[in-house]
Design a protein around this motif. Structure first.
Motif, short mmCIF file in Angstrom:
data_model
loop_
_atom_site.label_atom_id
_atom_site.label_comp_id
_atom_site.label_asym_id
_atom_site.label_seq_id
_atom_site.Cartn_x
_atom_site.Cartn_y
_atom_site.Cartn_z
N GLU A 1 16.35 -32.08 14.50
CA GLU A 1 15.93 -30.94 15.31
C GLU A 1 14.42 -30.88 15.54
OE1 GLU A 1 17.39 -27.52 13.33
OE2 GLU A 1 19.50 -28.10 13.44
N HIS A 2 13.65 -31.45 14.61
CA HIS A 2 12.19 -31.28 14.68
C HIS A 2 11.47 -32.62 14.49
CE1 HIS A 2 12.93 -26.98 14.36
NE2 HIS A 2 13.66 -27.21 13.28
N ALA A 3 10.26 -32.68 15.02
CA ALA A 3 9.38 -33.83 14.81
C ALA A 3 8.29 -33.43 13.82
CB ALA A 3 8.75 -34.26 16.13
N TYR A 4 8.07 -34.27 12.83
CA TYR A 4 7.07 -34.00 11.80
C TYR A 4 5.97 -35.07 11.85
CZ TYR A 4 10.55 -30.78 9.98
OH TYR A 4 11.46 -29.75 9.85
N ASP A 5 4.76 -34.61 11.54
CA ASP A 5 3.63 -35.54 11.47
C ASP A 5 3.49 -36.14 10.07
OD1 ASP A 5 2.77 -34.77 14.13
OD2 ASP A 5 2.18 -32.89 13.22
N LEU A 6 3.97 -35.40 9.08
CA LEU A 6 3.81 -35.81 7.69
C LEU A 6 5.08 -35.45 6.93
CD1 LEU A 6 1.96 -36.70 5.26
CD2 LEU A 6 1.32 -34.29 5.06
N VAL A 7 5.54 -36.38 6.08
CA VAL A 7 6.73 -36.13 5.26
C VAL A 7 6.40 -36.48 3.82
CG1 VAL A 7 9.15 -36.70 4.86
CG2 VAL A 7 8.24 -36.68 7.20
N LEU A 8 6.60 -35.52 2.91
CA LEU A 8 6.43 -35.74 1.48
C LEU A 8 7.80 -35.78 0.84
CD1 LEU A 8 4.10 -33.49 2.52
CD2 LEU A 8 3.20 -34.03 0.25
N VAL A 9 8.09 -36.82 0.09
CA VAL A 9 9.43 -36.96 -0.50
C VAL A 9 9.33 -37.13 -2.01
CG1 VAL A 9 10.37 -37.95 1.61
CG2 VAL A 9 9.46 -39.47 -0.13
N ASP A 10 10.18 -36.41 -2.71
CA ASP A 10 10.27 -36.56 -4.16
C ASP A 10 11.09 -37.80 -4.47
OD1 ASP A 10 10.13 -36.11 -6.86
OD2 ASP A 10 11.72 -34.60 -6.90
N TYR A 11 10.73 -38.51 -5.52
CA TYR A 11 11.47 -39.73 -5.84
C TYR A 11 12.83 -39.43 -6.44
CZ TYR A 11 12.99 -43.88 -8.31
OH TYR A 11 13.76 -44.92 -8.79
N ARG A 12 12.87 -38.55 -7.45
CA ARG A 12 14.14 -38.25 -8.11
C ARG A 12 14.82 -37.07 -7.41
NH1 ARG A 12 15.11 -41.04 -12.57
NH2 ARG A 12 13.39 -42.03 -13.69
N LEU A 13 16.00 -37.34 -6.87
CA LEU A 13 16.75 -36.31 -6.17
C LEU A 13 18.18 -36.26 -6.70
CD1 LEU A 13 15.60 -37.35 -2.59
CD2 LEU A 13 14.80 -35.33 -3.83
N ALA A 14 18.81 -35.10 -6.56
CA ALA A 14 20.17 -34.95 -7.06
C ALA A 14 21.15 -35.81 -6.27
CB ALA A 14 20.59 -33.48 -6.99
N ASP A 15 20.85 -36.05 -5.00
CA ASP A 15 21.77 -36.80 -4.16
C ASP A 15 21.23 -38.15 -3.72
OD1 ASP A 15 19.80 -35.62 -2.66
OD2 ASP A 15 21.10 -35.07 -0.98
N GLY A 16 20.23 -38.67 -4.41
CA GLY A 16 19.68 -39.98 -4.06
C GLY A 16 18.29 -40.14 -4.63
N ASP A 17 17.42 -40.85 -3.89
CA ASP A 17 16.05 -41.00 -4.34
C ASP A 17 15.11 -41.03 -3.14
OD1 ASP A 17 16.08 -43.59 -3.21
OD2 ASP A 17 16.70 -44.51 -5.10
N GLY A 18 13.82 -41.15 -3.43
CA GLY A 18 12.82 -41.11 -2.37
C GLY A 18 12.93 -42.24 -1.38
N PHE A 19 13.44 -43.38 -1.81
CA PHE A 19 13.56 -44.51 -0.89
C PHE A 19 14.69 -44.27 0.12
CE2 PHE A 19 11.51 -46.29 -4.68
CZ PHE A 19 10.36 -46.80 -4.09
N SER A 20 15.72 -43.56 -0.32
CA SER A 20 16.77 -43.16 0.63
C SER A 20 16.17 -42.20 1.67
CB SER A 20 17.92 -42.47 -0.11
OG SER A 20 18.54 -43.36 -1.03
N ALA A 21 15.27 -41.35 1.22
CA ALA A 21 14.60 -40.43 2.14
C ALA A 21 13.75 -41.19 3.15
CB ALA A 21 13.73 -39.45 1.36
#
Length: 219
Positions: A59-79
């Motif tokens: 839905e949106h365009a972002y200029d910057l994305v910050l991703v956490d590495y450890r996620l409940a449904d995956g990891d930062g590389f999946s992000a």
């Protein structure tokens, strides 16, 4: 319609649209509050899961994305894969954050295209501001006009080496060359220019219909 990105240089500074992915609500609130006090024109949105991140990027365009590495449904590389797969966000600057400050993880994040890696325990207004500014600067440099021209030339050369693409261009090029021949004939006040048309017909063979991608050599 794709929303315009705000990372490109312009006469007037624009607000930076940022997205934070972190499954920890406390960390999301902390980083968002911290971003409000950086003195930067930045709007920080946050999501808790890869699924909500993907929905937001549709839905949106972002200029910057910050991703956490450890996620409940995956990891930062999946992000990061989701960012790269998004037509609206594949050019966004990325920063990885993690409670795990291992050097190997930081190196892997940088190799995956992140501009920076921030251990959560070390995040401060100063380090966050520095990482954001550096990430956006790196992204702007990637859109340098000289570099864009060079990439466009490489893309064109690759396309011209494709047989189906060359054949699709043949009618347009032949029509242009025929028009050029007629123009030359008119300038030289020649009634006939059959010899020019005959020369053009030599391009009907596939092995003759090619493009010079290197410097021309004198005969």
């Amino acid at each position: 319609m794709t929303e315009p990105s705000t990372i490109y240089p312009s006469a007037e500074p624009k607000a930076v649209n940022a997205l934070l992915l972190d499954d920890d609500e406390f960390d999301r609130r902390r980083i968002c509050r911290m971003s409000d006090g950086l003195g930067l024109p930045i709007t920080m949105h946050s999501v808790p899961t890869l699924e909500t991140m993907e929905q937001s990027m549709q839905e949106h365009a972002y200029d910057l994305v910050l991703v956490d590495y450890r996620l409940a449904d995956g990891d930062g590389f999946s992000a990061l894969d989701i960012v790269q797969a998004s037509s609206k966000n594949r050019n966004a600057a990325t920063i990885m954050i993690s409670g795990n400050g291992q050097i190997e993880l930081a190196v892997a994040a940088l190799k995956a295209g992140c501009s920076d890696f921030l251990p959560k325990q070390d995040i401060s207004p100063e380090s966050l501001r520095s990482a954001i500014l550096q990430a956006l600067e790196n992204r702007v440099q990637q859109f340098d006009p000289t570099m864009l021209k060079r990439e466009a030339e490489h893309a064109l050369i690759s396309a011209l080496r494709d047989d189906s693409f060359r054949q699709s261009l043949r009618p347009t090029i032949m029509a242009a060359m025929s028009e050029a021949a007629q123009s030359i004939a008119r300038e030289k006040k020649q009634e006939k220019h059959a010899h020019l048309k005959g020369y053009l017909m030599e391009f009907t063979k596939d092995d003759d219909f090619c493009f010079q991608t290197g410097p021309l050599r004198k005969a």
